[in-house]
Scaffold this active site. Sequence first.
Site, PDB file in Angstrom:
ATOM      1  N   ASN A   1      34.181  27.249  -7.189  1.00 42.33           N
ATOM      2  CA  ASN A   1      34.913  26.150  -6.549  1.00 42.33           C
ATOM      3  C   ASN A   1      35.021  24.922  -7.425  1.00 42.33           C
ATOM      4  OD1 ASN A   1      32.114  25.760  -6.340  1.00 42.33           O
ATOM      5  ND2 ASN A   1      32.365  24.353  -4.621  1.00 42.33           N
TER       6      ASN A   1
ATOM      7  N   LYS B   1      28.357  26.104   1.643  1.00 44.66           N
ATOM      8  CA  LYS B   1      28.550  24.655   1.575  1.00 44.66           C
ATOM      9  C   LYS B   1      29.961  24.290   2.000  1.00 44.66           C
ATOM     10  CE  LYS B   1      30.494  22.157  -1.101  1.00 44.66           C
ATOM     11  NZ  LYS B   1      31.195  21.488  -2.212  1.00 44.66           N
TER      12      LYS B   1
ATOM     13  N   ALA C   1      27.643  41.760  -1.574  1.00 41.27           N
ATOM     14  CA  ALA C   1      26.516  41.121  -2.274  1.00 41.27           C
ATOM     15  C   ALA C   1      27.004  40.445  -3.553  1.00 41.27           C
ATOM     16  CB  ALA C   1      25.458  42.162  -2.600  1.00 41.27           C
TER      17      ALA C   1
ATOM     18  N   ASN D   1      -6.538  -5.214  17.784  1.00 39.99           N
ATOM     19  CA  ASN D   1      -5.171  -5.612  18.082  1.00 39.99           C
ATOM     20  C   ASN D   1      -4.203  -4.574  17.501  1.00 39.99           C
ATOM     21  OD1 ASN D   1      -2.721  -6.939  18.305  1.00 39.99           O
ATOM     22  ND2 ASN D   1      -3.126  -8.311  16.557  1.00 39.99           N
TER      23      ASN D   1
ATOM     24  N   GLY E   1      -7.272  -6.584  13.294  1.00 40.69           N
ATOM     25  CA  GLY E   1      -7.782  -7.791  13.930  1.00 40.69           C
ATOM     26  C   GLY E   1      -8.635  -7.386  15.144  1.00 40.69           C
TER      27      GLY E   1
ATOM     28  N   ASP F   1       6.538  -1.183  11.345  1.00 41.64           N
ATOM     29  CA  ASP F   1       5.887  -0.008  10.756  1.00 41.64           C
ATOM     30  C   ASP F   1       5.170   0.841  11.812  1.00 41.64           C
ATOM     31  OD1 ASP F   1       3.774  -1.658  11.367  1.00 41.64           O
ATOM     32  OD2 ASP F   1       2.931  -1.718   9.349  1.00 41.64           O
TER      33      ASP F   1
ATOM     34  N   ARG G   1       0.810  -1.235   0.000  1.00 48.01           N
ATOM     35  CA  ARG G   1       0.000   0.000   0.000  1.00 48.01           C
ATOM     36  C   ARG G   1       0.840   1.280   0.000  1.00 48.01           C
ATOM     37  NH1 ARG G   1      -3.715  -1.684   4.930  1.00 48.01           N
ATOM     38  NH2 ARG G   1      -1.907  -3.057   5.259  1.00 48.01           N
TER      39      ARG G   1
ATOM     40  N   THR H   1       2.277 -13.143   9.663  1.00 47.69           N
ATOM     41  CA  THR H   1       3.046 -12.703  10.840  1.00 47.69           C
ATOM     42  C   THR H   1       3.492 -13.885  11.696  1.00 47.69           C
ATOM     43  OG1 THR H   1       0.928 -12.322  11.937  1.00 47.69           O
ATOM     44  CG2 THR H   1       2.023 -10.391  11.024  1.00 47.69           C
TER      45      THR H   1
ATOM     46  N   ARG I   1      24.563  24.362   3.980  1.00 49.29           N
ATOM     47  CA  ARG I   1      24.591  22.958   3.549  1.00 49.29           C
ATOM     48  C   ARG I   1      25.614  22.137   4.336  1.00 49.29           C
ATOM     49  NH1 ARG I   1      25.431  23.364  -2.549  1.00 49.29           N
ATOM     50  NH2 ARG I   1      25.655  21.119  -2.243  1.00 49.29           N
TER      51      ARG I   1
HETATM   52  C1  UD1 Z   1      -1.628  -7.404  11.900  1.00 49.65           C
HETATM   53  C2  UD1 Z   1      -2.442  -8.292  12.855  1.00 49.65           C
HETATM   54  C3  UD1 Z   1      -3.740  -7.584  13.180  1.00 49.65           C
HETATM   55  C4  UD1 Z   1      -3.456  -6.231  13.815  1.00 49.65           C
HETATM   56  C5  UD1 Z   1      -2.537  -5.409  12.900  1.00 49.65           C
HETATM   57  C6  UD1 Z   1      -2.073  -4.171  13.621  1.00 49.65           C
HETATM   58  C7  UD1 Z   1      -1.892 -10.574  12.223  1.00 49.65           C
HETATM   59  C8  UD1 Z   1      -2.370 -11.816  11.592  1.00 49.65           C
HETATM   60  N1  UD1 Z   1      -2.715  -9.543  12.200  1.00 49.65           N
HETATM   61  O1  UD1 Z   1      -2.373  -7.258  10.709  1.00 49.65           O
HETATM   62  O2  UD1 Z   1      -4.490  -8.370  14.115  1.00 49.65           O
HETATM   63  O3  UD1 Z   1      -4.668  -5.550  14.048  1.00 49.65           O
HETATM   64  O4  UD1 Z   1      -1.362  -6.141  12.541  1.00 49.65           O
HETATM   65  O5  UD1 Z   1      -1.332  -3.343  12.771  1.00 49.65           O
HETATM   66  O6  UD1 Z   1      -0.808 -10.555  12.762  1.00 49.65           O
HETATM   67  N2  UD1 Z   1       5.063  -9.153   8.337  1.00 49.65           N
HETATM   68  C9  UD1 Z   1       6.104 -10.032   8.186  1.00 49.65           C
HETATM   69  N3  UD1 Z   1       5.885 -11.157   7.433  1.00 49.65           N
HETATM   70  C10 UD1 Z   1       4.697 -11.412   6.831  1.00 49.65           C
HETATM   71  C11 UD1 Z   1       3.640 -10.509   7.022  1.00 49.65           C
HETATM   72  C12 UD1 Z   1       3.854  -9.380   7.784  1.00 49.65           C
HETATM   73  O7  UD1 Z   1       7.195  -9.827   8.692  1.00 49.65           O
HETATM   74  O8  UD1 Z   1       4.584 -12.444   6.169  1.00 49.65           O
HETATM   75  C13 UD1 Z   1       5.308  -7.940   9.131  1.00 49.65           C
HETATM   76  C14 UD1 Z   1       5.095  -6.680   8.323  1.00 49.65           C
HETATM   77  O9  UD1 Z   1       6.305  -6.259   7.740  1.00 49.65           O
HETATM   78  C15 UD1 Z   1       4.625  -5.700   9.372  1.00 49.65           C
HETATM   79  C16 UD1 Z   1       3.919  -6.581  10.402  1.00 49.65           C
HETATM   80  O10 UD1 Z   1       4.383  -7.883  10.181  1.00 49.65           O
HETATM   81  O11 UD1 Z   1       5.675  -5.019   9.996  1.00 49.65           O
HETATM   82  C17 UD1 Z   1       2.416  -6.519  10.288  1.00 49.65           C
HETATM   83  O12 UD1 Z   1       2.042  -6.958   9.023  1.00 49.65           O
HETATM   84  P1  UD1 Z   1       0.746  -6.409   8.313  1.00 49.65           P
HETATM   85  O13 UD1 Z   1       0.594  -7.070   6.992  1.00 49.65           O
HETATM   86  O14 UD1 Z   1       0.735  -4.936   8.334  1.00 49.65           O
HETATM   87  O15 UD1 Z   1      -0.358  -6.994   9.295  1.00 49.65           O
HETATM   88  P2  UD1 Z   1      -1.867  -6.629   9.313  1.00 49.65           P
HETATM   89  O16 UD1 Z   1      -2.558  -7.335   8.243  1.00 49.65           O
HETATM   90  O17 UD1 Z   1      -1.985  -5.151   9.367  1.00 49.65           O
HETATM   91 CA    CA Z   2      -0.315  -3.274   9.420  1.00 51.43          CA
END
Ligand code: UD1
Ligand code: CA
Length: 430
Positions: free
Chosen positions: A359, A325, A353, A164, A135, A102, A15, A82, A308
């Site tokens: 340079n 600079k 001025a 969550n 979630g 993030d 996104r 995750t 700079r």
């Molecule tokens: C996740 C939670 C959701 C919560 C939300 C909060 C799960 C299943 N869901 O959803 O309940 O409300 O975060 O922001 O956990 N990532 C990986 N590997 C992957 C997928 C994701 O490392 O395969 C990392 C992403 O880089 C990110 C974090 O996990 O930093 C969350 O991933 P994201 O896809 O944003 O999760 P959500 O779908 O938002």
């Molecule tokens: Ca997220």
Amino acid sequence: MSLSVVILAAGKGTRMKSTTPKVLHEISGKSMLFHAIDAAKEISDDITVVLYHQAERIQEQIEAHYENVCFHMQDVATYPGTGGAMKGVQTKNERTLILNGDMPLITKDSLLALTSGEADINMSVIKLENPTGYGRVIIKDEKVLEIVEQKDCNEAQLLTHTVNAGIYAVNTSLLEQYIPALSNDNAQAEYYLTDIVKMAVDENKIVNPIYVEEEEFKGVNSKLDLAAAEVIHQNRIKKNLMMAGVSMRLPDTIYVDSRATFEGECMLENGVSILGTSHIVSSHIKAHSVVEDANITNSDVGPMGRVRPNSVLVDTHIGNFVEVKKSTLTGVKAGHLSYIGDATIEEGSNIGAGVITCNYDGKNKFQTHIGKNVFVGSDTQLVAPVNIADDVMIAAGTTVTKDANSGELVLSRTAQKSIKNFFYKFFAKG
Ligand code: UD1
Ligand code: CA
């Protein structure tokens, strides 16, 4: 410290619509991931970052800045999600705090709050007016029962406003037990980390919800979120600086990098940008000036000045439309419309001025040195490399190509010719 931290940063960040990985996007001059690592470093000595998408690029950046950060490569093809991200991750301490890469606005204090108490799992929850995308956390008698992802919710669950936030503190032994047992039997066919909550509840473990501030825990998923998070972060930085004695006129229009530092009594006027690791001591930066990676002490800059990288200003006045600079100016006045690059200028010198240090010859950069008490007339070009000794006067309009010795007047001009009454003849009527 009995706490390990795992930062999930393997996701693609679709996104963001960017070729730069999501977690490398910056907030106040520092990537989101670095904000997370910095917060983690304050509470733990065992930090693992989970990577997959553009892993090399991210790992390189981390290694250039930090020591002792561990990496884990997620096998996304086999174990997406995750929960998949946690597969094979090993942490050293009794408890493991898992957070998303993030979330640039979290602070050490909130992370510590999540690790307090005796529960088997503490999880961060937020009450949201609009829970879309998150979630849903199903809570009964103040105990969490389960987390249901939006795509798996039934109609009643969709109405839950408690969501969550995505940060968990878990007993490491439970993680070791539950992560291998996760299944991907859900709407997204992913391994959900969130499923460990239900597994723990089924074994009568205690899962505590920790209510957190939306502002701090909101994830960044788009460039719109990124900009909104930066506004919040900037407000924090500026508030702290003002409390520490920095004056700001119209602070909403000012941008200050998180790495910039201030000392003494400083004033920033509207529209000022302080970038990079600038260090500013007892100075006045006037409206719409830009300062980047520079050291400024007892000086004033602008309005609309630009200082700079690698510039050092001490007891110096830089006026409007002056660009400096990689130069060191001590006790200098450069009031208007000049370019000073790769130069050192000493005490008591005045830059008129429109003075330009030439340079660059198209291939290489060269130095200009101007000693003490030098008067550089307006519209002078100094063709570098060139050395101007102390007590030199350079006439307006001079192109300086040779070194000047103390006491000299330097001037390169064609003599002026004046032709009497020329105007009246040229524009004669009739
Ligand atoms: C996740 C939670 C959701 C919560 C939300 C909060 C799960 C299943 N869901 O959803 O309940 O409300 O975060 O922001 O956990 N990532 C990986 N590997 C992957 C997928 C994701 O490392 O395969 C990392 C992403 O880089 C990110 C974090 O996990 O930093 C969350 O991933 P994201 O896809 O944003 O999760 P959500 O779908 O938002
Ligand atoms: Ca997220």
